[in-house]
Scaffold this motif. Structure first.
Motif, PDB file in Angstrom:
ATOM      1  N   ILE A 239      31.324  32.951  59.758  1.00  0.00           N
ATOM      2  CA  ILE A 239      32.184  34.083  59.448  1.00  0.00           C
ATOM      3  C   ILE A 239      33.176  34.275  60.581  1.00  0.00           C
ATOM      4  O   ILE A 239      32.790  34.313  61.752  1.00  0.00           O
ATOM      5  N   SER A 240      34.454  34.390  60.254  1.00  0.00           N
ATOM      6  CA  SER A 240      35.476  34.562  61.283  1.00  0.00           C
ATOM      7  C   SER A 240      36.387  35.734  60.959  1.00  0.00           C
ATOM      8  O   SER A 240      36.668  36.018  59.786  1.00  0.00           O
ATOM      9  N   GLU A 241      36.829  36.401  61.988  1.00  0.00           N
ATOM     10  CA  GLU A 241      37.792  37.484  61.848  1.00  0.00           C
ATOM     11  C   GLU A 241      39.187  36.894  61.734  1.00  0.00           C
ATOM     12  O   GLU A 241      39.615  36.110  62.577  1.00  0.00           O
ATOM     13  N   VAL A 242      39.909  37.263  60.688  1.00  0.00           N
ATOM     14  CA  VAL A 242      41.225  36.691  60.419  1.00  0.00           C
ATOM     15  C   VAL A 242      42.348  37.613  60.852  1.00  0.00           C
ATOM     16  O   VAL A 242      43.321  37.182  61.478  1.00  0.00           O
ATOM     17  N   MET A 243      42.240  38.891  60.511  1.00  0.00           N
ATOM     18  CA  MET A 243      43.370  39.769  60.690  1.00  0.00           C
ATOM     19  C   MET A 243      42.891  41.207  60.846  1.00  0.00           C
ATOM     20  O   MET A 243      42.007  41.652  60.125  1.00  0.00           O
ATOM     21  N   LYS A 244      43.461  41.937  61.799  1.00  0.00           N
ATOM     22  CA  LYS A 244      43.150  43.353  62.002  1.00  0.00           C
ATOM     23  C   LYS A 244      44.326  44.186  61.514  1.00  0.00           C
ATOM     24  O   LYS A 244      45.480  43.914  61.860  1.00  0.00           O
ATOM     25  N   LEU A 245      44.027  45.208  60.705  1.00  0.00           N
ATOM     26  CA  LEU A 245      45.057  46.041  60.118  1.00  0.00           C
ATOM     27  C   LEU A 245      44.995  47.447  60.695  1.00  0.00           C
ATOM     28  O   LEU A 245      44.094  47.771  61.469  1.00  0.00           O
ATOM     29  N   GLU A 246      45.936  48.268  60.286  1.00  0.00           N
ATOM     30  CA  GLU A 246      45.962  49.644  60.770  1.00  0.00           C
ATOM     31  C   GLU A 246      45.293  50.608  59.803  1.00  0.00           C
ATOM     32  O   GLU A 246      45.317  51.815  60.010  1.00  0.00           O
ATOM     33  N   ASP A 247      44.711  50.095  58.753  1.00  0.00           N
ATOM     34  CA  ASP A 247      43.954  50.902  57.794  1.00  0.00           C
ATOM     35  C   ASP A 247      42.912  49.993  57.161  1.00  0.00           C
ATOM     36  O   ASP A 247      42.946  48.776  57.331  1.00  0.00           O
ATOM     37  N   GLU A 248      41.994  50.578  56.386  1.00  0.00           N
ATOM     38  CA  GLU A 248      40.919  49.776  55.822  1.00  0.00           C
ATOM     39  C   GLU A 248      41.409  48.914  54.656  1.00  0.00           C
ATOM     40  O   GLU A 248      42.373  49.258  53.956  1.00  0.00           O
ATOM     41  N   VAL A 249      40.739  47.791  54.462  1.00  0.00           N
ATOM     42  CA  VAL A 249      41.014  46.919  53.327  1.00  0.00           C
ATOM     43  C   VAL A 249      40.338  47.526  52.099  1.00  0.00           C
ATOM     44  O   VAL A 249      39.121  47.706  52.081  1.00  0.00           O
ATOM     45  N   SER A 250      41.116  47.819  51.056  1.00  0.00           N
ATOM     46  CA  SER A 250      40.538  48.416  49.853  1.00  0.00           C
ATOM     47  C   SER A 250      40.496  47.454  48.676  1.00  0.00           C
ATOM     48  O   SER A 250      39.787  47.704  47.701  1.00  0.00           O
TER      49      SER A 250
END
Length: 807
Positions: A239-250
């Motif tokens: 499992i890898s972290e791809v992208m960090k956003l400024e709000d949650e993924v819905s």
């Protein structure tokens, strides 16, 4: 507004498992695309949509959405395009119980299916899609459930994938920090066979997931997008972290290009981003554009894409869950403005999810093809599925060998002897005895107990319970048998606890309080408990919280050190606030008036969401649940260092399962004896631990239908309260346990939308001699403090001097 995201490492390649990797290109010149609603459903608790592509060319697609209400399940819709104003018309409703998840499965031996999982019973149900090509309307609908498989747990995302190598159809079920991978294949007599391949860990709880035809898997959790590789394998993927956003993924969905190009539509509550995905082995994300909320929509939820033309939708449409105007619903919007705004996407209106796969699974006849219970790695080597073992995977295994209370009948499946249940037959199944009457609210959470101060009137003790939904919001007071005594309004209280013996400054009197965190106005709300157990307003009963602090769970503490009284209140961020609660006579009215003083704030656990808690007054110990992870103990005194580490009692890698919800305490005859109870929501069960360190695990129990069948079992449980005090009635000689029940099922098979709480005597849990044995029952019941006094604090229950009740 452009779609906001950052890379965990600047334009870096994140290796998932060779030869697959991911990278990013962020463009600042991407277009901002306006979207409008073309059609929408009536109000519904909407989360997850799905679209079924019919086989018949003249048929319209079948739209499916979840219904998250207590009486819910899934609903099917038809997008009517016969007029200039398309409409979304409901076709049918399938009451499988409250659910958040639904997905499509295509072409298993020529048949198509819709899959969903109910929250109350954790059963995956597969509906066969029926298409009538002989009728003029060429209708598409769902037949009866043809397969059902129980998978106990709390599930938050579902997605499917068909291997291009073997043609096997997989279903991935995401829960709290874990994923269960299944093969779905043709069974006997037109049934399906659902086979667990493996369970692998993930670092979070996923909100949405999607897998490309090539096997690039993605899931969103909070504000991070993760990736993994889907494969015909029993080895856990990296499992890898791809992208960090400024709000949650819905929400996540894939748009399929004309030449196998793939584009990700990534929804956040206030924006929808479009990305290109260069194909494996190097998947490169390039931000192509952002879509704004349509008028009338305040929040994007999950989404699905339809890529064939319809009247009014020449390039297809998106179907998505939405929130707006104080209601949730499903909505349809045309793909045209998105594809026109993102000029680099060549529209593909001939997409068909039924892709033929050459070849098939690898064979190994020398070892019986792994008994159809594993992968053939070589002519003589198998990799067995979960619950299968041996050189040719012909041996079946079960969790904990069914705990000695059942028989292993198939892979990972126990048949339990009564009164045992659960996945490993290690859960004692106890019939409930009573339930509370309903109060008009649809969403409850947490109960508390008020013990009558007169030991000769213990049967007049009361249950206090919350309704946190706007409808029916407030606190309800019940008798010990569940009869409604009172309902008092409060702004969406979540958890409630009783604070005994709050001293009134300048007097020798004290009072009892019902204390809750009220989410409706972000306050600490308190009510006076009268001598008959009813609640009344009190001056200072509404106390403000720090700015931007959103209350969630709460519990109270009466210090044996100096008699001070406190309230703990937490937020979903895992932050705890501790307030000193004081009372004094008002100079103007002469009546008691409350004040609160913030004396401590700290973060608990590992940072996961917290809610349920209880305080062991005599041992000055705050015991709290971290929902996705475990059960913790922290010092309760306010002078504790904010960075003090907690003691981990148990976690989801031990005897617990997520969600870890309500926490309760049954004190014993001494401060070293007694029990901690914690609700395990995903299993609809409860764990019991020793009160004293190291808090050894005692047992697990669940609550079934009452013996007379008049009261239903407990499902998807949340809050819990308990006492071991002899309450003066036969059923509660060793006290009582009161728990939240998510779905109130009636004897005739109907479901009551209004919330109820279930009631059972402690003796019914710890005193079952047939199941536990006479000697064990004797030891367990000896640990219950039948004469414990909740208004007494200090060493071995000695009452603090100078306090008496204010009547």
């Amino acid at each position: 507004m452009h779609f906001p995201f950052t890379c965990p490492a600047a334009v870096a390649y994140l290796f998932l498992s060779a030869p697959f990797c991911a990278a990013f290109v962020h463009r600042d010149d991407t277009p901002l695309i306006a979207l409008s609603i073309t059609a929408k459903s009536p109000p519904i608790e909407a989360d997850k949509p799905a679209i079924f592509y019919p086989k018949l060319n003249k048929s319209t697609p079948l739209l499916i959405g979840n219904d998250g209400s207590a009486t819910g399940g899934i609903r099917t819709f038809k997008l009517s395009t016969e007029t200039s104003s398309p409409s979304l018309n409901q076709l049918a409703e399938y009451a499988t119980g409250r659910t958040k998840l639904v997905t499509t499965i295509y072409d298993i031996s020529g048949n198509d299916y819709i899959a969903t999982i109910g929250m109350p019973d954790s059963i995956i149900r597969f509906f066969k899609v029926v298409q009538d090509g002989n009728s003029k309307s060429e209708t598409t609908g769902l037949g009866q459930v043809i397969e059902a498989k129980t998978v106990l747990g709390d599930w938050s995302a579902i997605c499917t994938w068909k291997s291009r190598v073997t043609g096997r159809q997989y279903l991935y079920l995401f829960g709290k920090k874990k994923v269960v991978m299944f093969i779905v294949r043709e069974g006997q007599k037109e049934k399906l066979e659902v086979v667990e391949v493996q369970t692998f860990p993930i670092p979070v709880e996923a909100q949405s997931c999607v897998i490309t035809p090539g096997g690039a898997g993605f899931f969103g959790a909070n504000d991070i997008l993760y990736s993994f590789i889907a494969a015909d394998s029993t080895s856990p993927p990296k499992i890898s972290e791809v992208m960090k956003l400024e709000d949650e993924v819905s929400g996540l969905s894939i748009y399929h290009g004309t030449n196998e190009e793939e584009y990700m539509f990534l929804a956040m509550p206030e924006a929808l981003g479009v990305f290109s995905l260069d194909p494996a082995p190097t998947v490169k994300f390039t931000h192509l554009g952002s879509v704004t909320l349509p008028p009338g929509v305040d929040e994007f939820k999950d989404l699905a894409i339809y890529q064939q033309p319809l009247p009014g939708f020449p390039q297809g449409f998106i179907f998505y869950g939405a929130g707006g105007d104080d209601a949730e619903f499903f909505a349809v919007s045309s793909l045209d403005p998105i594809l026109s705004g993102v000029s680099s996407i060549v529209p593909n209106i001939r997409y068909n999810p039924r892709q033929k796969v050459p070849g098939g699974p690898k064979k190994c006849p020398k070892i019986n093809n792994c008994s159809n219970s594993g992968f053939c790695l070589s002519p003589t080597t198998c990799s067995c599925f979960a619950g299968s073992a041996g050189s040719n995977c012909s041996k079946i295994t079960c969790p904990n060998e069914c705990s000695g209370h059942g028989k292993c009948v198939s892979a990972n499946t126990c048949s339990c002897k009564k009164p045992w249940g659960g996945v490993d037959c290690g859960t004692l199944v106890v019939p409930v005895q009573f339930e509370t009457e309903t109060t008009g609210g649809k969403d409850g959470d947490d109960p508390a107990l008020w013990i009558h101060p007169d030991s000769t009137k213990r049967k007049a003790s009361r249950i206090i319970a919350t309704t946190k939904s706007k409808e029916g919001e407030g606190l309800a007071v019940f008798t010990l048998q569940g009869k409604l005594v009172q309902h008092i309004s409060a702004p969406e209280p979540n958890n409630v606890d009783v604070l005994y013996g709050v001293g009134i400054t300048g007097t020798e009197k004290s009072l009892d309080l019902a204390v809750a965190g009220c989410r409706g106005d972000d306050t600490l709300c308190m009510f006076k408990v009268e001598s008959n157990g009813t609640l009344s307003q009190i001056s200072g009963g509404t106390q403000p919280l720090p700015s931007k602090f959103a209350p969630y769970g709460s519990c109270v503490y009466h210090s044996p050190k100096d008699g001070s009284t406190y309230a703990f209140i937490n937020s979903k961020t895992s932050e705890y606030l501790q307030f000193r609660i004081s009372a004094a006579l008002s100079s103007s009215t002469g009546q008691p008036e409350l004040t609160s003083t913030l004396v401590r704030r700290f973060f608990a656990g590992t940072g996961g969401q917290v809610e349920g808690c209880v305080v062991d007054d005599e041992n000055s110990l705050l015991i709290l649940g971290e929902e996705p992870f475990g059960l913790w103990a922290y010092p309760a005194e306010p002078d504790t260092n904010a960075t003090a580490e907690g003691f981990l009692i148990d976690d989801v890698n031990g005897k617990l399962d997520a969600d870890v919800e309500g926490v309760a305490l049954i004190p014993g005859p001494t401060k070293e004896t007694g029990y901690i109870l914690v609700s395990v929501q995903g299993m609809s069960a409860y764990n019991i631990y020793e009160r004293s360190a190291p808090h050894a695990f005692v047992m697990r129990f669940s609550l079934s239908d009452s013996e007379d069948g008049k009261v239903d079992r407990v499902t998807n449980t949340d809050g819990i309260t308990a006492t071991g005090i002899d309450l003066g009635v036969d059923e509660f000689r060793y006290g009582v346990v009161v728990v939240h029940d998510d779905v109130n099922q009636k004897a005739v098979g109907e479901v009551d939308e209004e919330v109820s709480f279930k009631i059972v005597g402690v003796e019914g849990i710890l005193g079952n001699e047939d199941a536990l044995g006479m000697d064990r029952v004797k030891r367990l019941l000896a640990g219950v403090g039948r004469q414990w006094d909740p208004r007494a604090v200090g060493e071995n229950g000695k009452r603090m001097a100078g306090f008496r009740r204010l009547d």
